[in-house]
Scaffold this motif. Structure first.
Motif, PDB file in Angstrom:
ATOM      1  N   GLU A  82      77.870   9.678  10.632  1.00  0.00           N
ATOM      2  CA  GLU A  82      78.782   8.813  11.153  1.00  0.00           C
ATOM      3  C   GLU A  82      78.015   7.469  11.014  1.00  0.00           C
ATOM      4  O   GLU A  82      76.501   6.129  11.200  1.00  0.00           O
ATOM      5  CB  GLU A  82      78.977   8.696  12.476  1.00  0.00           C
ATOM      6  N   LEU A 136      75.996  13.806  20.223  1.00  0.00           N
ATOM      7  CA  LEU A 136      77.823  12.851  20.572  1.00  0.00           C
ATOM      8  C   LEU A 136      78.443  13.599  20.791  1.00  0.00           C
ATOM      9  O   LEU A 136      80.017  13.763  20.361  1.00  0.00           O
ATOM     10  CB  LEU A 136      77.338  11.726  18.680  1.00  0.00           C
ATOM     11  N   ALA A 195      77.558  13.451  24.924  1.00  0.00           N
ATOM     12  CA  ALA A 195      78.631  12.653  24.623  1.00  0.00           C
ATOM     13  C   ALA A 195      78.352  11.467  24.934  1.00  0.00           C
ATOM     14  O   ALA A 195      78.259  10.454  23.945  1.00  0.00           O
ATOM     15  CB  ALA A 195      79.648  13.570  23.349  1.00  0.00           C
ATOM     16  N   GLU A 237      77.005   8.462  23.021  1.00  0.00           N
ATOM     17  CA  GLU A 237      77.409   7.328  22.620  1.00  0.00           C
ATOM     18  C   GLU A 237      76.371   5.815  23.035  1.00  0.00           C
ATOM     19  O   GLU A 237      76.641   5.231  21.650  1.00  0.00           O
ATOM     20  CB  GLU A 237      78.489   7.489  22.969  1.00  0.00           C
ATOM     21  N   ARG A 248      73.737   5.217  20.774  1.00  0.00           N
ATOM     22  CA  ARG A 248      74.855   5.162  19.442  1.00  0.00           C
ATOM     23  C   ARG A 248      74.860   3.204  19.725  1.00  0.00           C
ATOM     24  O   ARG A 248      74.584   2.463  18.598  1.00  0.00           O
ATOM     25  CB  ARG A 248      75.786   5.619  18.784  1.00  0.00           C
ATOM     26  N   ASP A 288      74.557  13.604  14.386  1.00  0.00           N
ATOM     27  CA  ASP A 288      74.973  14.834  16.136  1.00  0.00           C
ATOM     28  C   ASP A 288      73.810  15.452  15.936  1.00  0.00           C
ATOM     29  O   ASP A 288      74.182  16.327  15.121  1.00  0.00           O
ATOM     30  CB  ASP A 288      76.558  15.271  16.315  1.00  0.00           C
TER      31      ASP A 288
END
Length: 402
Positions: A32, A51, A56, A60, A63, A90
């Motif tokens: 990503e 992710l 998740a 996130e 990130r 991920d």
């Protein structure tokens, strides 16, 4: 760097990112790109984080924190005249996948260093990869003491952790509980992982020194949806407090079911409850958790100018306050970028050497410097609930001897 570590990048790896694409290859579905397209001349850093799955949401956030740091660095002119580029993959909080992600990063000579790998078990699986490939790894979130024992003089001089370990935080929480709570027996509920088992055992060991007994100990698989059996057992043991060690959706799910039993009236939560996530989910408003407390590596409520600036920038960009994992993503990226800049090049070995002499202020009020085990001792935060809102109860020093 030796030739065996300068392997060429094949189709399906990070060379497929925008600006690095090669003809005839499609994009890696696991990779990503950051918020903006990575420029051709960017210095690349990789982020390994969950992710997908129950983590998740906080993955996130991890990130997002790194993205904010990269954005700030590039707005200030980049590193040695070049922009910084972030690539996130991920790892699904799965050790095997985490090792695969680390291998893909290591196989791309344009990736100077790695941030990760969030879950302690994944970080432990990543560490042999970065040691073999000779690529720097800056660790955040992961808290098992095994990382400290295995890094630096422990054998892996390519792994550097910026956050305190379970043991460091347990010492601080045990002192807080001894000074502020009348507690004789505690039940422990933890995810069945290096993080869960390590966190619970560290607190057990510290509190046993003060004569606090273990009422019960239960471990659950990540992704568990029904905690009724565990909660019934805890109710039967009638402990003074319940220490929870879980992450993300599992933590929130447990808290919801704990509240539904009515036990919060008699049993206070402690350990590592994600009070910031509880507040976001509306679990604190009733006041039923006003007696809860716990230790974490971060709180948005820490009252320093640097943290206020970080919280304001993060909230403006993502329309919500940062959590522990956001902060780690941000600080990991800042630490690695600082080392790249001081190294004066994107050579991995030079960056590793620069990491050894890191000395950066932390938004929490401490400093990021590494000892002989490549372990930093940033402050930790004892958090609680007051009038239905998360509050900072204490900011503690985690350095050995304090």
């Amino acid at each position: 760097m030796s030739t065996r570590h300068r392997r060429r990048v094949a189709c399906g790896t990070l060379a497929l990112l925008a600006g690095l694409a090669t003809a005839g290859c499609g994009p890696d579905p696991n990779a990503e790109q950051s918020a903006e397209q990575v420029p051709d001349n960017a210095i690349l850093i990789g982020l390994s984080t969950p992710l997908s799955g129950s983590l998740a949401g906080v993955g996130e956030h991890n990130r997002w924190g790194a993205e904010l740091a990269v954005e700030e660095i590039n707005a200030a002119g980049g590193i040695n005249g070049r922009p910084l580029g972030l690539v996130a993959e991920d790892n699904a909080c799965n050790p095997a996948e985490g090792a695969n992600v680390a291998t893909r990063f290591a196989d791309n000579p344009d990736v100077v260093g790695i941030l990760g790998a969030f879950c302690s078990s994944v970080t432990l699986a990543t560490m042999p990869v970065v040691l073999d490939a000779e690529v720097p790894l800056v660790i955040g979130v992961s808290s098992t003491p095994d990382i400290t024992e295995q890094s630096g003089t422990g054998g892996n001089d390519w792994a550097f952790r910026i956050t305190p370990s379970d043991t460091d935080m347990a010492i601080g929480l045990a002192k807080y509980l001894s000074d502020n709570e009348d507690v004789d027996r505690i039940s422990y509920v933890a995810e069945d992982s290096d993080y869960g088992r390590g966190g619970a055992q560290a607190l057990i060991d510290e509190l046993e020194k003060d004569g606090v007994e273990v009422a019960s100990t239960d471990y659950f698989a990540q992704g568990t949806t029904d905690f009724s059996t565990i909660l019934a057992k805890v109710r039967g043991e009638r402990p003074d407090m319940l220490a929870i060690f879980a992450v993300g959706a599992d933590d929130v799910n447990f808290a919801k079911q704990f509240l539904s039993t009515g036990m919060a009236a008699d049993i206070s939560l402690t350990g590592r409850p994600a009070l910031d996530l509880y507040e976001r989910e509306g679990l604190l408003g009733s006041g039923d958790l006003d007696s809860a407390n716990g230790v974490m590596q971060y709180s948005a409520g820490v009252d320093t100018p640097e943290n206020k600036e970080f919280v304001a920038a993060f909230t403006e960009k993502f329309d919500q306050e940062p959590v522990v994992q956001s902060f780690h993503g941000y600080l990991q990226a800042k630490v690695l970028a600082d080392a790249i800049e001081r190294a004066g090049s994107a050579d991995r070995a030079a960056v590793r050497e620069a990491l050894e002499t890191t000395d950066l202020p932390s938004p929490l009020g401490g400093r990021i410097t590494f000892d002989e085990h490549n372990q930093a001792y940033d402050h930790a935060v004892v958090r609680g609930v007051k009038d239905g809102e998360e509050v900072v109860l204490d900011v503690i020093t985690t350095s050995p001897g304090n």
